[in-house]
Design an enzyme around this catalytic site. Structure first.
Site, PDB file in Angstrom:
ATOM      1  N   CYS A 154       0.832  -1.206   0.000  1.00 45.77           N
ATOM      2  CA  CYS A 154       0.000   0.000   0.000  1.00 45.77           C
ATOM      3  C   CYS A 154       0.866   1.255   0.000  1.00 45.77           C
ATOM      4  O   CYS A 154       0.461   2.291  -0.529  1.00 45.77           O
ATOM      5  CB  CYS A 154      -0.953   0.000   1.189  1.00 45.77           C
ATOM      6  N   HIS A 645      -1.571   1.381   7.456  1.00 45.35           N
ATOM      7  CA  HIS A 645      -2.024   1.241   6.074  1.00 45.35           C
ATOM      8  C   HIS A 645      -2.018   2.620   5.423  1.00 45.35           C
ATOM      9  O   HIS A 645      -2.419   3.610   6.035  1.00 45.35           O
ATOM     10  CB  HIS A 645      -3.431   0.655   6.054  1.00 45.35           C
TER      11      HIS A 645
END
EC number: 3.4.19.12
Length: 916
Positions: A154, A645
């Site tokens: 990510c 994230h």
């Protein structure tokens, strides 16, 4: 992903679909586990009302499809349709076209297709081939392509999406493809160009898989190998460094001379300068930089005829789409209509990094113009600030990457040199070049043109008032997040910078879920509604900038070594921005590492969507006329210092709307959502209404199509700057011309990719406005360069053949009388030259790295020196060509031993003498 034109054979299984039904289902929950959205999936099988969760939860939608054999499902957030049997995205519009030709059981009630398909109004959908350009732009903008997560990637996806939505850089790769050429491995620029083309293509897939780019970045930096989460900012720096390295081109000698002159003028001034400037006015810390600048995106065109504008642009399909939308926006502006924040971001973002062009043009005597004094004339300062002794302007922190190759945390710890408030003083001394006396070549690239800025750092001795200056190049600013006490000091104008270490974020991240999202949203809402005396003052991006540029006292253990006083003195270091970049990359230092633990600074930092003004932080010498920036994209980190994230929020250049890019999922969001995110990296673009008006005027001139006797060739790269930069600088035709005014032989076969033909009226307007040049009416191969290339090739061939011949003889010799040593540092430079990897020959031989002088003055080989062994003949040959030294012989000629009989006689005489 299959192409949109491929017809899925399972479309017959779809029941009747309406937009209202899908919107209603999107507000529901998974029928298996009860979890709410986003990213629920609805089954499209006839008479099947099932709604299930996606991969972010238990993936009941896939389980339902496998058990029930229902192949088609639609994402209720993005409204994209997926076929499990074909394993690709499908498009319902094609089903309508086919079924209307042959009667369909499910659509037989309709005599004609509906005016618009229910899914057609969704902005994220892919356009049909038959749609008009305006409809495609308004309803289905490009660039809204997700990226598949390859396993904790990510950090890479968020960084790539943020860069993809930087118009100056993206438009360069879309419209100036002929310039994306390299023979350097792993050819990351080719992988990036392919990725950008897929993302911005009219027939883009729902998401792409950036495998090639991921593989290339792992070859460049081992830190990114494996599946550990990494820091998105470190990835950005590594990527841009490599892109610059592969795309860099040498600057014209005259430009480098101007740069040196400018730097020498700003070096080691004394008290007179101090009288003009206060310490807080000119202070600067070591910024976090990365690569170089780049060019741009096809935006910001003026209103006018589409055909006329195409004369200024490459006829690339993706490029036309972006340009067309920008023409619409420019027309809106010229009509005096009020525009949204997002529209202003799209158009008003040009760069003063165009100064690179300015310097190149200054060698031509051209008429001066207001725009030709763009501040960023420092393409890559060859300054005494020796911040960068290498050709590329990357920060030393990139060498630090290797030390973290085994880290599994998100943001690896950055080098102190990159940290904003905690900087290291650098003396204004020429860096060691290992005996290479030739002039170091300066380079520029699209990366340096777009992202490079520079800062003027001054250190003042408080005893003698001497001021020494240093110019540093940066590609991003790493800003500290001030605390409550720091803010109070800042606002009291007595703030002192406190070093802070950026840190690491985790290996993996489990979804926070809706509960955590709601709690965080409520917390921010309550904080915004509660008086500041309760929660503390709100930190703004301007506060972070003020903390970064605040004066720093040098005292105690950090005293300043004054060259005039010849001793340690108390001093003050202060800095200001000398050259503003086109795209300003801001990195907020949210991660800190202590001896025993690491933590994340989760303080909310408010930032403007438009109108970020950097005038308070500019040096007096800065000549940029454009000082305001609009936000392009934001990268956020959710989680802690141990796990997290990354997602990106970007403004689409076509419709001005904001979107959330969460790996393969792309969702439209309101701008208030963007303002409330926990920003980690922000990208700002220069905004200039004057630049938009200038483009409109040029397009109007081109639309007139006045007959002219002469045609003028202009650099496609500079024209791309004109279309996307706020301050493109003087016309720069040296990107396709040699120093003699012709076409270099190695560029002639693809010259069409490097130039654009302009009518005389357009050329005269641009020339009078920007200056530069030179004017080119005829393209021809430079015969002088051809002769030089042939002579250089012959010289290389002779040198390498002679060396191989002499070295073979040396290897065949069993007991050479003498062996000479040569510095491998110099030898590698020579080897790169004769093999064609380096265009410049090395300087004189420099053995100073491997030599040491004994007390008697005798030169010997240094212990453990990096050297090679060659024969006396080879040394003589290389020395005759390049000169230099000193000579180092590790095995000299040995005197002939006496014969045994004479030796025995001498021993007998000696024995008799002793007896007497």
């Amino acid at each position: 992903m299959g192409d949109a034109r491929d017809l899925c054979p399972h479309l017959d299984c779809i029941g009747e679909v309406t937009k209202e039904d899908l919107l209603l289902k999107s507000k529901g929950t998974c029928q298996s586990c009860g979890v709410a959205g986003p990213n629920l999936w609805a089954c499209l099988q006839v008479t099947c009302p099932y709604v299930g969760c996606g991969e972010s939860f238990a993936d009941h939608s896939s389980i339902h499809a496998q058990v029930k054999k229902h192949n088609l499902t639609v994402n209720l957030t993005t409204f994209r349709v997926w076929c499990y049997a074909c394993e690709r995205e499908v498009f319902l519009e094609q089903r309508l076209a086919v079924h209307l030709a042959s009667s369909s059981a499910r659509l037989s009630e309709q005599d004609s297709p509906p005016p618009s398909h229910p899914l057609k109004a969704v902005p994220i959908a892919v356009a049909d081939e038959g749609e008009s350009e305006s409809e495609d732009d308004d309803l289905k903008p490009r660039g809204l392509t997700g990226m598949k997560n390859l396993g904790n990637s990510c950090y890479m996806n968020a960084a790539l999406q943020a860069l993809s939505n930087c118009p100056p850089l993206t438009q360069f790769f879309l419209e100036c493809g002929g310039l994306v050429r390299t023979d350097k491995k792993p050819a990351l620029c080719k992988s990036y160009q392919k990725l950008i083309s897929e993302v911005w293509h009219k027939k883009r897939p729902s998401y792409v898989v950036p495998t090639s780019l991921s593989h290339g970045i792992k070859l460049v930096n081992p830190m990114f190998r494996g599946y550990a989460q990494q820091d998105t900012q470190e990835f950005l720096r590594c990527l841009m460094d490599q892109l610059h390295e592969e795309l860099k081109e040498p600057m014209v000698a005259a430009v480098a001379a101007l740069t040196d002159a400018r730097d020498s003028d700003s070096s080691d001034t004394d008290e007179r300068r101090d009288g003009d400037r206060s310490p807080s006015e000119d202070e600067f810390l070591s910024c976090d930089s990365s690569s170089d600048r780049g060019e741009g995106d096809g935006q910001g065109r003026g209103g006018g005829s589409s055909k006329a504008e195409m004369e200024l642009l490459i006829s690339d399909e993706a490029g036309r789409a972006i340009s067309e939308k920008e023409r619409m926006k420019d027309r809106k502006f010229s009509w005096g209509q009020q525009r949204t924040n997002s529209e202003q971001v799209d158009e008003d973002a040009d760069v003063d990094t165009a100064m690179a062009s300015l310097d190149e043009q200054s060698r031509e005597a051209q008429p001066p113009s207001p725009r030709s004094t763009s501040p960023c004339q420092t393409p890559e300062p060859d300054n005494e600030a020796h911040i960068r002794s290498s050709s590329r302007p990357c920060s030393p922190v990139h060498h630090h990457h290797e030390g973290h190759s085994k880290l599994s945390s998100s943001p690896p710890r950055a080098s102190p040199v990159r940290m904003g408030p905690s900087y290291v003083l650098k003396k204004a001394q020429v860096p060691s070049t290992g005996g290479r006396r030739r002039k170091e070549q300066s380079y520029r690239s699209v990366i340096s043109d777009v992202f490079n800025g520079s800062v003027l750092s001054l250190v003042q001795c408080l005893t003698c008032d001497r001021v020494s200056t240093t110019v540093e190049t940066f590609q991003d600013l790493s800003l500290p997040i001030p605390g409550k006490e720091d803010l109070a000091k800042l606002h009291s104008a007595i703030y002192q910078n406190v070093p802070a270490k950026p840190g690491a974020c985790g290996d993996s991240y489990s979804s926070q879920g809706w509960l955590a999202f709601i709690v965080e949203y409520i917390r921010r809402f309550v904080v915004s509604c509660t008086p500041s005396w309760f929660w503390g003052p709100v930190v703004t991006l301007e506060d972070c900038l003020a903390a970064f540029f605040a004066a720093d006292e040098l005292k105690g253990d950090n005293m300043y070594s004054c060259e005039r006083c010849k001793k340690l003195r108390n001093g003050v270091k202060y800095c200001k921005v000398l050259c503003l970049p086109e795209i300003l990359c801001v990195h907020l230092k949210r991660f800190r590492h202590e001896v025993m633990y690491s933590f994340k600074v989760s303080s909310h930092v408010s930032f403007p969507l438009e109108g970020l003004d950097l005038r308070p932080f500019l040096a007096k010498e800065c000549t940029s006329q454009v000082t305001t920036y609009d936000l392009l994209s934001v990268i956020c980190h959710h989680g802690t210092a141990g796990s997290g994230h990354y997602i990106a929020y970007c403004q689409n250049v076509i419709n001005g709307q904001w979107y959330e890019f969460d790996d393969q999922y792309v969702t439209e969001v309101h701008e208030t959502v963007v303002q409330n995110v926990e920003a980690y990296v922000l990208f700002y673009r220069k905004s200039s209404e004057e630049a938009m008006r200038e483009r409109q005027q040029v397009v109007s001139l081109a639309a007139m199509r006045e007959p002219s006797l002469l045609r003028f060739y202009v650099s496609r790269e500079w024209l791309n700057k004109f279309n996307t930069f706020a301050e493109p600088g003087p016309i720069t035709n040296h990107t396709f011309l040699c120093s003699h005014g012709g076409i270099p032989p190695n560029k002639y076969h693809y010259i069409d990719d490097l130039v654009v033909i302009l009518p005389q009226s357009v050329w005269e307007h641009l020339y009078s406005r920007f200056g530069g040049g030179p004017a080119v009416n005829h393209l021809y191969v430079c015969s002088i360069c051809q002769v030089e290339i042939e002579a250089l090739a012959k010289r290389r061939r002779v040198e390498i053949d002679t060396f191989i011949k002499l070295n073979k003889a040396f290897q065949a010799e069993e007991s050479p009388a003498v062996i000479y040593c040569i510095s491998m540092h110099w030898f590698r430079e020579w080897e790169a030259f004769v093999k064609g990897k380096d265009s410049e020959p090395p300087g004189p031989i420099d053995n100073s790295r491997i030599a040491q002088v004994k007390g008697s003055g005798h030169i010997q080989l240094k212990q453990g020196a990096d050297c090679g062994q060659i024969s006396e003949e080879t040394w003589t040959y290389l020395s005759s060509l390049y000169g230099g030294g000193p000579e180092i012989a590790i095995r000299q000629s040995v005197a002939q031993l006496p014969d045994p009989e004479s030796l025995h006689g001498e021993q007998k005489i000696e024995a008799e003498t002793r007896a007497l």
